[in-house]
Scaffold this active site. Sequence first.
Site, PDB file in Angstrom:
ATOM      1  N   LEU A 121      -7.005   6.307  -8.409  1.00 57.14           N
ATOM      2  CA  LEU A 121      -6.101   7.167  -7.640  1.00 57.14           C
ATOM      3  C   LEU A 121      -4.709   6.561  -7.649  1.00 57.14           C
ATOM      4  CD1 LEU A 121      -5.715   9.585  -5.716  1.00 57.14           C
ATOM      5  CD2 LEU A 121      -6.243   8.017  -3.830  1.00 57.14           C
ATOM      6  N   HIS A 224      -7.220  -4.147   0.731  1.00 58.17           N
ATOM      7  CA  HIS A 224      -5.814  -4.509   0.562  1.00 58.17           C
ATOM      8  C   HIS A 224      -4.953  -3.617   1.467  1.00 58.17           C
ATOM      9  CE1 HIS A 224      -1.905  -4.949  -1.400  1.00 58.17           C
ATOM     10  NE2 HIS A 224      -2.379  -6.023  -2.018  1.00 58.17           N
TER      11      HIS A 224
END
Length: 338
Positions: A121, A224
């Site tokens: 993505l 993250h």
Amino acid sequence: MTPQLRPRLRLVNNGDLDALLNLAHQSGHGLTSLAADRDSLAERIEKSRSGKSRLFVLEEPENQRVVGSSGITCQVGIGEPWYSYRKETLTHHSQGLGITHNVEVLHRKLFYNGPTEVGTLFLSPSARGGGTGRFLSLARFLYVAQFPDQFQPEVFAEMRGVSDAAGRSPFWDAVGRHFYTLDYSDADFRSAHDKQFIAELMPRHPIYLTLLPDAATSVVGKAHPDTQPALHLLMQEGFQHGDLVDIFDAGPIVTCPTQQIRTVRDSRIWRWTTDVPADANELWMIGNTRDTFLATFAPARPEGDTLQIPHDVAATLDLESGEPIRAVRLRPDYNNES
């Protein structure tokens, strides 16, 4: 006056290779499934065309400029295993000393003929905002709803784990580096093309987290910071954390039964008209039902079995009069966050 067409999602084709390479250069570290490597991107396109996976691009119809990409692997673990760590708690007890310890360990987990995986993505910074990123991610599930036989009963997503600006992963430095003698980014890139080296070098015995430095244990199961919005979006769709983490950076792996994904579950077939009221402001994902899948998003309003859509949506999707559409609200009813 020619209406302005909306960004639309479509399946990738061979002519998109240079555009994908441009996106890959923009994506930076951590998105190894969209690495800036012409051969690997050509391989991704071919896999999509053969039906092993589905890779989508988001384009601006006026100039065919590709501004984003998202993907689905129809089934992982075909031909070679798919690897992860399963996090478990072991209880150690000494009856003589009266001491009990619960210790967390990581066990190697292999999948053959596994679930469906969403990934790859990326949206160009110039195209972000206004719900475009949400659409790029969720339109994949609109495709899954329309073509369920291509996918498995469960879908999972590997979320990018914690690493620094230079691409260094504290979990990799504490574990993987000792066995693979490669940089984290190099190992992650290689794994996208050949998993044989994982089987040959990956430790076969459980890894006791208590033996690792705090910098490594603190990131196990953590996404993250740049991945938090994507994780939040998937959680809104019904995905949940499990006990699996990525073998390289220990990022979380979230899962959901395919038919329970909000977009899959709630989307349906509609008739359509182009007399949407001017005050309609709720955004919907709208796709055609052809094998040459196209989708976009726009304000729309349901009226019985009919969805009222803007005229330019019909043009963007090349809809013919009477042709059915599949659609669902872009955001869950209970949450209007961006």
